[in-house]
Write an enzyme that holds these catalytic residues in place. Structure first.
Site, PDB file in Angstrom:
ATOM      1  N   SER A 133       0.849  -1.182   0.000  1.00 25.65           N
ATOM      2  CA  SER A 133       0.000   0.000   0.000  1.00 25.65           C
ATOM      3  C   SER A 133       0.889   1.236   0.000  1.00 25.65           C
ATOM      4  O   SER A 133       1.755   1.385   0.871  1.00 25.65           O
ATOM      5  CB  SER A 133      -0.907  -0.010   1.234  1.00 25.65           C
ATOM      6  OG  SER A 133      -1.768   1.102   1.234  1.00 25.65           O
ATOM      7  N   ASP A 187      -7.364   2.984  -3.251  1.00 23.47           N
ATOM      8  CA  ASP A 187      -8.119   2.965  -2.000  1.00 23.47           C
ATOM      9  C   ASP A 187      -8.426   4.397  -1.601  1.00 23.47           C
ATOM     10  O   ASP A 187      -7.520   5.206  -1.402  1.00 23.47           O
ATOM     11  CB  ASP A 187      -7.292   2.262  -0.915  1.00 23.47           C
ATOM     12  CG  ASP A 187      -8.008   2.189   0.422  1.00 23.47           C
ATOM     13  OD1 ASP A 187      -9.208   2.526   0.485  1.00 23.47           O
ATOM     14  OD2 ASP A 187      -7.364   1.792   1.412  1.00 23.47           O
ATOM     15  N   ASP A 237     -14.354  -2.007   2.355  1.00 25.15           N
ATOM     16  CA  ASP A 237     -13.445  -2.191   3.488  1.00 25.15           C
ATOM     17  C   ASP A 237     -14.188  -1.755   4.749  1.00 25.15           C
ATOM     18  O   ASP A 237     -14.803  -2.564   5.444  1.00 25.15           O
ATOM     19  CB  ASP A 237     -12.177  -1.366   3.251  1.00 25.15           C
ATOM     20  CG  ASP A 237     -11.228  -1.337   4.445  1.00 25.15           C
ATOM     21  OD1 ASP A 237     -11.491  -1.999   5.455  1.00 25.15           O
ATOM     22  OD2 ASP A 237     -10.200  -0.625   4.373  1.00 25.15           O
ATOM     23  N   GLY A 289      -4.494  -4.533   5.567  1.00 24.17           N
ATOM     24  CA  GLY A 289      -3.519  -4.320   6.626  1.00 24.17           C
ATOM     25  C   GLY A 289      -3.809  -3.046   7.406  1.00 24.17           C
ATOM     26  O   GLY A 289      -4.437  -2.116   6.894  1.00 24.17           O
TER      27      GLY A 289
END
Length: 366
Positions: A133, A187, A237, A289
């Site tokens: 990420s 994201d 998410d 994560g």
């Protein structure tokens, strides 16, 4: 197992690099570790709550308080992970705190039995592909340099954090620089609204794996509306806090991919239920994560080895976030990490390192 007591331990770890998202920048982790001591073994769990309630309503000080005042006292003296889950059920929310305690109980249970978490959950792989990420950067050239470094390290998938004003240009630059073969996703951490649908549709030509949580965490209906207007798959998410939420999202058409974070959903038992539900409906899942230490990373690797986890997760190498983790480091090998095979989560803090970074410790006898 008969529980003798629970330790709440706070540790402070600087991040190797600042990590910026649409809701803020982190430079260090204030980590709450939970250690359960039983007559047969001890187990560890990591609470993934941030220092401030920015990702979710939970925050580390609040998690410690609810564990101290409600969750730990609710445990029966003789307990396993399922009994712990049932004992905590009457208390609303606080899933990250619950997950940490449940994981510590499960770790002790499996260590006593000599069984790995991976085997207990039903893992089908001994190593898992790893993504990375990449936070929001000050400039596109800085982003390209960072991505180049991660690609050189062997990461098989890159996720870019985005926000309004930092979406199309960085994605275009990464795609042009690294080509169509790079697995790429974005994201938003709920930074957009449905009014931004035309803007998000401009990401369609870049052949992304998915757009993660573009809209508010409590709005499955508008995610369903957005999904109908985009070619790029939507992933949820923050909106998925339980198997029931996942079932609702699937029924509404709010997503076609689910990010499973054990801390966000209350633990590995519920994470496995979400995996099973999504697999039955043909939806791929992947493990997200939360800048975990090796304690949380070890357990996430076990979960990532289940057969429904068909997309690379955010289970990056230890060096991605910490120069000196509290466990033995997890090292990338050809874009993969090895799933721990030892009893329990297969990892534990190194005593010397743990002592160096501990800022507070509290023992709660039972």
């Amino acid at each position: 197992m008969k529980i003798e007591g629970v330790e709440l331990r706070r540790v402070a770890l600087p991040l190797a690099l600042p990590f910026r998202t649409s809701f803020g920048t982190e430079t260090a982790r204030d980590v709450l570790l939970v250690r359960v001591v039983t007559s047969d073994a001890e187990g560890w769990g990591e609470c993934v709550a941030m220092a401030d309630p920015l990702y979710s309503p939970e925050y580390v000080e609040g998690a410690a308080d609810v564990l101290r005042r409600f969750l730990v006292p609710a445990l029966p003296r003789t307990v396993d992970a399922h009994a712990a889950e049932r004992a905590m059920l009457p208390f609303k929310g606080h899933r990250m705190a619950k997950a940490a305690l449940e994981t510590a109980v499960l770790d002790a249970e499996l260590r006593a039995a000599g069984t790995s978490l991976a085997a207990y959950l039903g893992a089908s792989a001994s190593r898992v592909p790893c993504g990375v990420s990449v936070g929001i950067m000050d400039s596109v050239p800085a982003l390209l340099d960072a991505v180049a470094g991660y690609v050189a390290e062997g990461y098989v998938r890159v996720k870019l954090k985005i926000e309004p004003g930092w979406e199309v240009a960085p994605v275009r630059a990464v795609r042009e620089r690294f080509g169509d073969d790079l697995l790429l996703q974005v994201d938003a951490n709920a930074a957009f609204t449905l009014a931004d649908a035309p803007l998000l549709a401009r990401l369609d030509p870049f052949d992304l794996l998915l757009i993660e949580q573009p809209l508010a965490e409590d709005d499955l209906v508008q995610h369903a509306a957005l999904a109908r207007r985009l070619r790029t798959p939507l992933c949820l998410d923050e909106a998925i806090e339980s198997a029931a939420h996942a079932a609702a999202a699937i029924s509404l058409g709010s997503c076609s991919v689910v990010n499973v974070k054990p801390g966000r959903v209350g633990g590995y038992l519920e994470a496995r239920r979400i995996h099973d539900l999504c697999r039955a409906h043909g939806l791929p899942v992947w493990c997200g994560g939360m800048l975990e230490t090796g304690v949380g990373r070890a357990a996430n690797l076990a979960l990532s080895a289940l057969p429904g986890f068909t997309l690379p997760g955010d289970t990056s190498a230890s060096s991605r976030y910490f120069t000196d983790d509290i466990t033995e480091p997890f090292v990338l090998d050809d874009g993969h990490l090895t799933v721990p095979s030892g009893p329990g989560i297969g990892a534990a803090p190194r005593p010397d390192r743990l002592a160096e970074v501990t800022t507070d410790s509290e023992w709660i006898p039972l």
